[in-house]
Design a protein around this motif. Structure first.
Motif, PDB file in Angstrom:
ATOM      1  N   GLY B  85       0.847  -1.195   0.000  1.00  0.00           N
ATOM      2  CA  GLY B  85       0.000   0.000   0.000  1.00  0.00           C
ATOM      3  C   GLY B  85       0.880   1.241   0.000  1.00  0.00           C
ATOM      4  N   LEU B  86       0.649   2.132  -0.955  1.00  0.00           N
ATOM      5  CA  LEU B  86       1.468   3.342  -1.056  1.00  0.00           C
ATOM      6  C   LEU B  86       0.540   4.556  -1.014  1.00  0.00           C
ATOM      7  CD1 LEU B  86       4.267   4.635  -1.633  1.00  0.00           C
ATOM      8  CD2 LEU B  86       3.766   4.419  -4.053  1.00  0.00           C
ATOM      9  N   SER B  87       0.769   5.416  -0.022  1.00  0.00           N
ATOM     10  CA  SER B  87      -0.090   6.610   0.088  1.00  0.00           C
ATOM     11  C   SER B  87       0.576   7.823  -0.536  1.00  0.00           C
ATOM     12  CB  SER B  87      -0.372   6.889   1.571  1.00  0.00           C
ATOM     13  OG  SER B  87       0.823   7.327   2.198  1.00  0.00           O
ATOM     14  N   GLY B  88       1.863   7.704  -0.842  1.00  0.00           N
ATOM     15  CA  GLY B  88       2.607   8.871  -1.321  1.00  0.00           C
ATOM     16  C   GLY B  88       3.277   9.604  -0.179  1.00  0.00           C
ATOM     17  N   GLY B  89       2.951   9.233   1.049  1.00  0.00           N
ATOM     18  CA  GLY B  89       3.550   9.872   2.227  1.00  0.00           C
ATOM     19  C   GLY B  89       4.932   9.315   2.511  1.00  0.00           C
ATOM     20  N   VAL B 150      -7.591   9.905  -2.793  1.00  0.00           N
ATOM     21  CA  VAL B 150      -8.704  10.333  -1.942  1.00  0.00           C
ATOM     22  C   VAL B 150      -9.247  11.713  -2.330  1.00  0.00           C
ATOM     23  CG1 VAL B 150      -7.900   8.983   0.035  1.00  0.00           C
ATOM     24  CG2 VAL B 150      -7.198  11.355  -0.182  1.00  0.00           C
ATOM     25  N   CYS B 151      -8.786  12.260  -3.460  1.00  0.00           N
ATOM     26  CA  CYS B 151      -9.181  13.641  -3.768  1.00  0.00           C
ATOM     27  C   CYS B 151     -10.691  13.769  -4.004  1.00  0.00           C
ATOM     28  CB  CYS B 151      -8.375  14.193  -4.935  1.00  0.00           C
ATOM     29  SG  CYS B 151      -8.764  13.456  -6.513  1.00  0.00           S
ATOM     30  N   GLY B 152     -11.362  12.658  -4.360  1.00  0.00           N
ATOM     31  CA  GLY B 152     -12.808  12.722  -4.580  1.00  0.00           C
ATOM     32  C   GLY B 152     -13.567  13.105  -3.326  1.00  0.00           C
ATOM     33  N   ALA B 153     -12.979  12.820  -2.170  1.00  0.00           N
ATOM     34  CA  ALA B 153     -13.678  13.100  -0.917  1.00  0.00           C
ATOM     35  C   ALA B 153     -13.505  14.549  -0.479  1.00  0.00           C
ATOM     36  CB  ALA B 153     -13.160  12.169   0.175  1.00  0.00           C
ATOM     37  N   PRO B 155     -13.075  18.156  -2.023  1.00  0.00           N
ATOM     38  CA  PRO B 155     -13.049  19.036  -3.198  1.00  0.00           C
ATOM     39  C   PRO B 155     -11.882  20.024  -3.112  1.00  0.00           C
ATOM     40  CG  PRO B 155     -15.267  18.871  -2.302  1.00  0.00           C
ATOM     41  CD  PRO B 155     -14.360  18.180  -1.335  1.00  0.00           C
ATOM     42  N   GLY B 156     -11.210  20.199  -4.227  1.00  0.00           N
ATOM     43  CA  GLY B 156     -10.070  21.117  -4.255  1.00  0.00           C
ATOM     44  C   GLY B 156      -8.741  20.420  -4.045  1.00  0.00           C
ATOM     45  N   ALA B 157      -8.784  19.143  -3.603  1.00  0.00           N
ATOM     46  CA  ALA B 157      -7.534  18.421  -3.372  1.00  0.00           C
ATOM     47  C   ALA B 157      -6.932  17.993  -4.708  1.00  0.00           C
ATOM     48  CB  ALA B 157      -7.797  17.202  -2.492  1.00  0.00           C
ATOM     49  N   GLU B 158      -5.613  17.891  -4.692  1.00  0.00           N
ATOM     50  CA  GLU B 158      -4.896  17.565  -5.929  1.00  0.00           C
ATOM     51  C   GLU B 158      -4.945  16.054  -6.198  1.00  0.00           C
ATOM     52  OE1 GLU B 158      -0.252  17.527  -7.486  1.00  0.00           O
ATOM     53  OE2 GLU B 158      -0.721  18.143  -5.447  1.00  0.00           O
ATOM     54  N   ASP B 159      -5.102  15.687  -7.476  1.00  0.00           N
ATOM     55  CA  ASP B 159      -5.035  14.275  -7.867  1.00  0.00           C
ATOM     56  C   ASP B 159      -3.550  13.929  -8.062  1.00  0.00           C
ATOM     57  OD1 ASP B 159      -5.051  11.814  -9.072  1.00  0.00           O
ATOM     58  OD2 ASP B 159      -6.859  12.199 -10.244  1.00  0.00           O
ATOM     59  N   ARG B 160      -3.032  13.050  -7.202  1.00  0.00           N
ATOM     60  CA  ARG B 160      -1.595  12.752  -7.228  1.00  0.00           C
ATOM     61  C   ARG B 160      -1.282  11.425  -7.900  1.00  0.00           C
ATOM     62  NH1 ARG B 160       0.493  15.884  -2.246  1.00  0.00           N
ATOM     63  NH2 ARG B 160      -1.406  16.807  -1.491  1.00  0.00           N
ATOM     64  N   THR B 161      -2.278  10.801  -8.543  1.00  0.00           N
ATOM     65  CA  THR B 161      -2.069   9.449  -9.081  1.00  0.00           C
ATOM     66  C   THR B 161      -0.850   9.371  -9.995  1.00  0.00           C
ATOM     67  OG1 THR B 161      -4.456   9.184  -9.012  1.00  0.00           O
ATOM     68  CG2 THR B 161      -3.231   7.541 -10.252  1.00  0.00           C
ATOM     69  N   GLU B 162      -0.729  10.328 -10.910  1.00  0.00           N
ATOM     70  CA  GLU B 162       0.364  10.240 -11.886  1.00  0.00           C
ATOM     71  C   GLU B 162       1.722  10.414 -11.217  1.00  0.00           C
ATOM     72  OE1 GLU B 162       0.252   9.061 -14.954  1.00  0.00           O
ATOM     73  OE2 GLU B 162      -1.795   8.669 -14.305  1.00  0.00           O
ATOM     74  N   PRO B 177      16.773  -3.630 -12.907  1.00  0.00           N
ATOM     75  CA  PRO B 177      15.409  -3.073 -12.878  1.00  0.00           C
ATOM     76  C   PRO B 177      14.404  -4.052 -12.289  1.00  0.00           C
ATOM     77  CG  PRO B 177      15.987  -3.757 -15.105  1.00  0.00           C
ATOM     78  CD  PRO B 177      17.190  -4.022 -14.253  1.00  0.00           C
ATOM     79  N   PHE B 178      13.384  -3.503 -11.701  1.00  0.00           N
ATOM     80  CA  PHE B 178      12.283  -4.351 -11.244  1.00  0.00           C
ATOM     81  C   PHE B 178      10.976  -3.589 -11.406  1.00  0.00           C
ATOM     82  CE2 PHE B 178       9.236  -6.261  -8.498  1.00  0.00           C
ATOM     83  CZ  PHE B 178       9.423  -7.600  -8.789  1.00  0.00           C
ATOM     84  N   ALA B 179      10.033  -4.217 -12.083  1.00  0.00           N
ATOM     85  CA  ALA B 179       8.757  -3.531 -12.342  1.00  0.00           C
ATOM     86  C   ALA B 179       7.669  -4.070 -11.417  1.00  0.00           C
ATOM     87  CB  ALA B 179       8.364  -3.729 -13.796  1.00  0.00           C
ATOM     88  N   PHE B 180       7.126  -3.204 -10.608  1.00  0.00           N
ATOM     89  CA  PHE B 180       5.952  -3.555  -9.807  1.00  0.00           C
ATOM     90  C   PHE B 180       4.700  -3.335 -10.658  1.00  0.00           C
ATOM     91  CE2 PHE B 180       9.003  -2.236  -6.511  1.00  0.00           C
ATOM     92  CZ  PHE B 180       8.840  -3.221  -5.562  1.00  0.00           C
ATOM     93  N   ASP B 181       3.647  -4.099 -10.382  1.00  0.00           N
ATOM     94  CA  ASP B 181       2.336  -3.779 -10.978  1.00  0.00           C
ATOM     95  C   ASP B 181       1.792  -2.576 -10.217  1.00  0.00           C
ATOM     96  OD1 ASP B 181       2.321  -5.739 -12.794  1.00  0.00           O
ATOM     97  OD2 ASP B 181       0.937  -7.078 -11.730  1.00  0.00           O
ATOM     98  N   PHE B 182       1.390  -1.539 -10.930  1.00  0.00           N
ATOM     99  CA  PHE B 182       0.821  -0.372 -10.243  1.00  0.00           C
ATOM    100  C   PHE B 182      -0.699  -0.421 -10.369  1.00  0.00           C
ATOM    101  CE2 PHE B 182      -0.371   4.248 -10.297  1.00  0.00           C
ATOM    102  CZ  PHE B 182      -0.153   4.448  -8.941  1.00  0.00           C
ATOM    103  N   ILE B 183      -1.387  -0.388  -9.231  1.00  0.00           N
ATOM    104  CA  ILE B 183      -2.857  -0.439  -9.236  1.00  0.00           C
ATOM    105  C   ILE B 183      -3.374   0.870  -8.652  1.00  0.00           C
ATOM    106  CG2 ILE B 183      -4.887  -1.729  -8.488  1.00  0.00           C
ATOM    107  CD1 ILE B 183      -3.047  -4.082  -7.927  1.00  0.00           C
ATOM    108  N   PRO B 184      -3.806   1.795  -9.488  1.00  0.00           N
ATOM    109  CA  PRO B 184      -4.379   3.029  -8.941  1.00  0.00           C
ATOM    110  C   PRO B 184      -5.870   2.835  -8.647  1.00  0.00           C
ATOM    111  CG  PRO B 184      -4.060   3.222 -11.315  1.00  0.00           C
ATOM    112  CD  PRO B 184      -3.716   1.811 -10.948  1.00  0.00           C
ATOM    113  N   LEU B 185      -6.271   3.137  -7.443  1.00  0.00           N
ATOM    114  CA  LEU B 185      -7.692   3.081  -7.070  1.00  0.00           C
ATOM    115  C   LEU B 185      -8.125   4.476  -6.657  1.00  0.00           C
ATOM    116  CD1 LEU B 185      -7.865  -0.098  -4.805  1.00  0.00           C
ATOM    117  CD2 LEU B 185      -8.476   0.068  -7.198  1.00  0.00           C
ATOM    118  N   ARG B 186      -9.424   4.642  -6.524  1.00  0.00           N
ATOM    119  CA  ARG B 186      -9.965   5.906  -6.028  1.00  0.00           C
ATOM    120  C   ARG B 186     -10.899   5.596  -4.866  1.00  0.00           C
ATOM    121  NH1 ARG B 186      -8.492   9.549  -9.796  1.00  0.00           N
ATOM    122  NH2 ARG B 186      -9.691  11.232  -8.861  1.00  0.00           N
ATOM    123  N   LEU B 187     -11.011   6.538  -3.952  1.00  0.00           N
ATOM    124  CA  LEU B 187     -11.831   6.293  -2.764  1.00  0.00           C
ATOM    125  C   LEU B 187     -13.278   5.958  -3.154  1.00  0.00           C
ATOM    126  CD1 LEU B 187     -11.247   6.290   0.253  1.00  0.00           C
ATOM    127  CD2 LEU B 187     -12.064   8.636   0.367  1.00  0.00           C
TER     128      LEU B 187
END
Lengths: 122, 510
Positions: B85-89, B150-153, B155-162, B177-187
């Motif tokens: 699980g990656l939150s970007g934090g 979580v930006c959908g919850a 309003p005004g929050a930045e979409d950081r997925t990319e 190199p090692f490639a992880f599967d990236f699974i972007p979800l939304r709240l």
């Protein structure tokens, strides 16, 4: 490096999102006086003051200088009670400032100070 | 200790204790000058990296094998795949880095210090310590990194997925190199049928709703306090990760909760009524209902940074040059329980660094007094037995209750004009009542109002959408009648009636 013995040249780096408060610029090069007012007032130089109580520039003065001259927004996220807010780490020449005397560390010309925020989540 | 007045006499102040013990020399190699102080101990840069890496492995590896193999672990072999699980934090970014460097062939931790890596690995290349994920294949399949936006919850929050995607993809350019599967979800996926069809089975007819994002916003706006919104968001993220992990047959979900964050979560959880699940906050095992309706194999949620503080994470990230995207941290406003607790713990960590680990260690010793009464439908953690019965005895449940109305008391001022809250229920099965299937913390989150910080009600609808897993589970649980058709009720018995009921079992005094 500084040529004037009354000033010193410092390299400042921000990390962990703290740069957002400093015009989103991670690296800064600044010059500060070698001798500073004892009350950390960054708006007067020691030459202007009528009867200045002075001391050599330390990290506490540097924090006040950063707040007064480089910080662009939300001072409360940077400083609290005369020092950095809890959750902000300071490295002096790649060493934890807790090993160097924290705010009392006397700055030297060419020092590299890194400020990292841990408040950007986990 | 002196009793003088410190504001008058400066000497009355006690001398400040240095933050480190004895000398500035590294406590491990005892040669080099230290670079960092961790809970009063001094470490040099070369010893710092193996220290953190060892703590990470010590927290994770005992839970990799389905059954622990004792102290002499021969090999690590998980029963399924890995989901990070990656939150970007900060914490999760450091954890992803440690996972990549320890198990998946990114430049090894030994290369990070100033010391050259030993030419011959200690213990030989077959020793489990020297095996990487690639050659030992600890986890099955390709490991995945899952990010919940979580930006959908808010309003005004930045979409950081990319930006998060770039962090994950940066490991594909390391050497090797090692490639992880990236699974972007939304709240809002928690309310999205398309997502649910991919991870669970549709055993019920969900209520018609306009869009998932409106459903998410309606759900959050129905919550009574700012603190509840924060807590509900955390639960949604956790369950989205778990159902995604189950759909990939994962055996382990790794979360980047550092020691500091764990202490914050423990204290704020207890403050919000989640004391029963204190153990689950540090380490838990979850089984969901798979597509066929059967329970999935257990998934372990491990927090491998639970012995590593936020300070160590920040220094690791700085020295390794990691990019921290940052995360949308909504802690329920400045007066929310999450925000107040985080401020308290962060200050505590600076002034008394060892105390924060004491919180986590003390909480690790706690076990609930009573057993579990099944699993809460909303957070899917064990629920305490008899919660509603206890609540009904200790609190005012309704201002409209007959006996209360007759007592002549009025509503408290802050609720004088309040109308009844919308009922949380799932259409089209109004007979299924949600309350008995919730844990104390979730019930409190949904219902407990506050005299301050109440959320302004924006939705006029009396029906509030719920996350899809609640509807799916609710359709499977029996109603108030049990399988034999009996209906149970609780009432107070008189002394005589009670004695008659147990009369056959009483011993004679003679």
């Amino acid at each position: 490096m500084s040529t004037d013995s009354n000033t010193m040249f410092l390299k400042i780096e921000f990390g962990g999102g703290l740069e957002l408060l400093f015009s989103n610029q991670r690296s800064h090069r600044i010059t500060i006086p070698s001798t500073v007012p004892a009350d950390n007032n960054t708006s007067v130089t020691t030459k202007d003051a009528a009867s200045p109580a002075t001391r050599p520039a330390d990290v506490t003065y540097l924090l006040h200088h950063l707040r007064d001259h480089l910080l662009k927004e939300r001072e409360e996220l940077f400083m609290e009670n005369g020092t950095v807010r809890p959750g902000i780490l300071v490295l002096i020449n790649d060493t934890d400032w807790e090993l160097e005397g924290e705010g009392e560390y006397l700055l030297k010309d060419g020092d590299e100070i890194v400020l990292i925020s841990t408040l950007h989540g986990g | 200790m002196s009793c003088e007045n410190p504001s008058v006499d400066k000497d009355a102040l006690m001398a400040r204790r240095p933050k480190f013990d004895k000398t500035k020399q590294c406590v491990k190699c005892k040669e080099r000058t230290g670079n960092v102080v961790i809970r009063h101990a001094v470490y040099c840069k070369s010893c710092f990296f193996p220290l953190i890496s060892t703590r990470f492995r010590k927290s994770l590896e005992p839970s990799v094998n389905p059954t622990p193999d004792g102290p002499r672990r021969k090999a690590l072999k998980a029963s399924g795949s890995l989901l990070v699980g990656l939150s970007g934090g900060l914490g999760s970014t450091v954890m992803l880095d440690l996972v990549a460097k320890t198990y998946f062939g990114a430049p090894s931790v030994a290369d990070l210090g100033e010391e050259a890596p030993p030419s011959k690995p200690k213990g030989g290349k077959e020793h489990p310590r020297n095996m990487t994920g690639k050659d030992s294949e600890i986890w099955r399949g390709v490991p995945a990194v899952c990010y919940v936006e979580v930006c959908g919850a808010f309003p005004g929050a930045e979409d950081r997925t990319e930006r998060v995607r770039q962090v994950v993809e940066s490991y594909a350019t390391t050497s090797p190199p090692f490639a992880f599967d990236f699974i972007p979800l939304r709240l809002e996926d928690a309310f999205d049928l398309e997502w649910w069809k991919g991870v669970g089975e549709l055993l019920f007819t969900p209520p018609p709703s306009s869009t998932p994002i409106l459903a998410l916003q309606a759900y959050l706006s129905s919550l009574p306090t700012q603190t509840a919104i924060h807590s509900a968001t955390q639960t949604l993220v956790r369950l989205l990760l778990l159902y995604t992990a189950a759909s990939r047959r994962a055996s382990h979900v790794l979360l980047g909760t550092s020691l500091t964050s764990l202490s914050v979560n423990l204290i704020s959880g207890i403050a919000q009524g989640a004391g029963f699940s204190v153990a689950e906050e540090a380490m838990e095992e979850w089984r969901g209902e798979g597509k066929s309706g059967e329970l999935t194999p257990p998934i372990r949620i491990v927090r491998p940074l639970r012995d590593v503080g936020m300070k160590e994470c920040a220094i690791w990230a700085w020295w390794c040059g990691l990019r921290i995207v940052g995360r949308e941290r909504y802690l329920g406003g400045t007066q929310g329980i999450g925000s107040l607790t985080r401020n308290f713990i962060t200050g505590l960590e600076r002034d008394y660094p060892a105390t924060v680990s004491t919180i986590a260690r003390t909480c690790a010793k706690l076990t609930p007094k009573e057993g579990s009464d099944g699993v809460c439908l909303l957070c899917q953690r064990p629920a305490q037995h008899g919660v509603q019965e206890w609540k009904s005895r200790t609190s005012i449940r309704s201002y409209n209750h007959a006996s209360f109305s007759s007592s002549g008391h009025e509503r408290p001022p802050h609720l004088a004009n309040a109308t009844d809250r919308p009922q949380h229920r799932t259409e089209p099965s109004p007979s299924s009542h949600l309350t008995p299937h919730l844990c104390y913390a979730c019930h409190t989150t949904l219902t407990s109002r506050s005299s301050r910080g109440n959320v302004k009600q924006t939705s006029d609808s009396k029906v509030v959408p719920l996350p899809l897993w609640v509807g799916a589970s609710l359709s499977l649980v029996p109603t108030s009648e049990d399988s034999s058709g009996e209906v149970w009720a609780t009432r107070r018995m008189g002394d005589g009636e009670m004695k008659a009921a147990i009369g056959d079992l009483l011993l004679n005094d003679s």
